[in-house]
Each structure stands twice: as C-alpha cells, then as structure tokens.
Design a protein around this motif. Structure first.
Motif, mmCIF file in Angstrom:
data_model
loop_
_atom_site.group_PDB
_atom_site.id
_atom_site.type_symbol
_atom_site.label_atom_id
_atom_site.label_comp_id
_atom_site.label_asym_id
_atom_site.label_seq_id
_atom_site.Cartn_x
_atom_site.Cartn_y
_atom_site.Cartn_z
ATOM 1 N N SER A 37 0.820 -1.226 0.000
ATOM 2 C CA SER A 37 0.000 0.000 0.000
ATOM 3 C C SER A 37 0.848 1.267 0.000
ATOM 4 N N GLU B 83 1.903 1.377 -3.633
ATOM 5 C CA GLU B 83 0.797 1.037 -4.539
ATOM 6 C C GLU B 83 1.280 0.147 -5.686
ATOM 7 N N GLN C 32 -8.017 -2.989 -6.508
ATOM 8 C CA GLN C 32 -7.209 -2.160 -5.620
ATOM 9 C C GLN C 32 -8.034 -1.138 -4.865
ATOM 10 N N LEU D 142 -8.069 -1.041 -0.616
ATOM 11 C CA LEU D 142 -7.774 0.073 0.282
ATOM 12 C C LEU D 142 -8.870 0.259 1.327
#
Length: 220
Positions: free
Chosen positions: A132, A135, A149, A153
């Motif tokens: 994260s 990314e 994705q 998150l």
C-alpha cells in the motif's frame, strides 16, 4: 513478531525472544464468552533471559465460525502486537466458472502489504503481492486472478479467479495482511472439479437437437 496457527481443535499463538514478559489476551469475532477462551500459556526463558511465550485456546464451535485474535501487550502497555486468523469453509466449484475467494481485513490498516499464495502438499506458490505504501502490485497470475485495488484500500482483499482450472487452481489459498505490528491470515481450501459428464451430455443433446431443426428447415 507474533505467529498464530490453527488446527481442528486448537489455536496456538507464539512469540520468541521477547522481554519483559508480555500479557496475552484472546478474543474472537463474532465474540465468544470469556470462559470459552480460557487459555493455556507456557513461558520459557533462554540463557539471555529472553522469553518465548506460547498460548493456546480451544476452537469454539465450528472451525470456520470465527476469526481468532491473539494480542501480546508489553509490560508498560505502550506496545501491542496482534495476530489474527480465520479458516474459512472449503469451496468446491466446477472449472471454467468465475470464483471469488473472500479475504477481509479485520480492522483498518494504514501501511500494509497483502500477499496471496496457493499451496499443495508438494509446494507453495506466490500468486500476487501488493504494497500500500508504493501502490505496487506484482501479479504472477495475470489474466487468471484479479484483485480490485480500490476495494483493497477499504480492507477487501478478495481474489477473483476468472476461469479456474481444476488441476492448476485447486489447493489451499492463503491471504495475508501484514502491518507494522499486526498480521491477519485468511485460509481457504478450494477444490475445482471438472465439468460433470451429465453437463456435457446436456450440451451435446442440445447441439444435436439444434442441428436436427436446422436440417429440417433446410430440407423444407
């Protein structure tokens, strides 16, 4: 680092080389009565005075009913290390049909990595890895496995197999969320079966009937 392992009857939480002695707290989601989570904890020390702590609780109800949380809290309560795990119900599906394997983070994570692996009795294989902070995602099953994705998150790391194949995609899938002082594991056994003979028979009969209709139409 705290590790958590599950068997059919027990959950075991372990940490090595810690000092001073941490407090161990167990919890489940959905919640269980505290008496059901009565633990057996073994503490040993090495020649340096560092502790190894192993704590165990019995499975409450069915194995797949709950997520188990094991927290090691430092003596001054300034640090908490959390390991959690859920073993989901086995999934059996016919090959060729899209399949989603669920993996939800138990709490919000700011900086984390996510890995998906599949293991068979012979080997463990990395499917994908996501960080994260950067990314950046490495997907070794590009075109076969998809991870959203945007949902990730929000804590949803579910994996979509677009067209699973029986031999290649059957096995034990492990999803691991790793944070600074936390690790959450979700494990799911998946069995992809070949299409049944009856299904092929129905398709063959349908095609045959369509050919008969077409032949009759052309002859007429």
């Amino acid at each position: 680092l705290v590790t958590l392992e599950m068997s059919d009857e027990m959950v075991t939480c372990t940490s090595h080389n810690v000092y001073p002695m941490p407090q161990v707290i167990w919890a489940t989601e959905p919640p269980s009565a505290q008496e059901a989570l009565e633990n057996s904890t073994i503490r040993t020390t090495d020649h340096k005075g560092l502790f190894t702590v192993e704590s165990m609780v019995r499975i409450v109800g069915n194995l797949s009913d709950r997520t188990y949380f094991c927290s090691f809290i430092s003596a001054d309560r300034s640090q908490v290390w959390i390991a959690s795990r859920k073993n989901q119900e086995d999934i059996t599906r016919e090959e060729g049909h899209p399949l989603s394997i669920s993996c939800m983070a138990p709490h919000s994570l700011l900086n984390f990595s996510l890995t998906w692996t599949i293991s068979s009795p012979a080997e463990q294989t990395l499917i994908l890895k996501y960080d994260s902070r950067t990314e950046h995602m490495v997907n070794l099953w590009e075109g076969q496995a998809v991870l959203d994705q945007d949902l990730l998150l929000q804590g949803d790391g579910s994996l979509l197999l677009t067209k699973p194949d029986g031999e290649e995609h059957s096995g034990t899938y492990t999803c691991t969320f790793s944070g600074l002082q936390s690790r959450h594991i979700v494990q799911t056994k998946v069995n992809i079966t070949v299409a049944s003979i009856s299904e092929f028979y129905i398709i063959a009969v349908s095609v045959y009937n369509q050919l008969l209709i077409l032949f009759a139409y052309c002859s007429g």
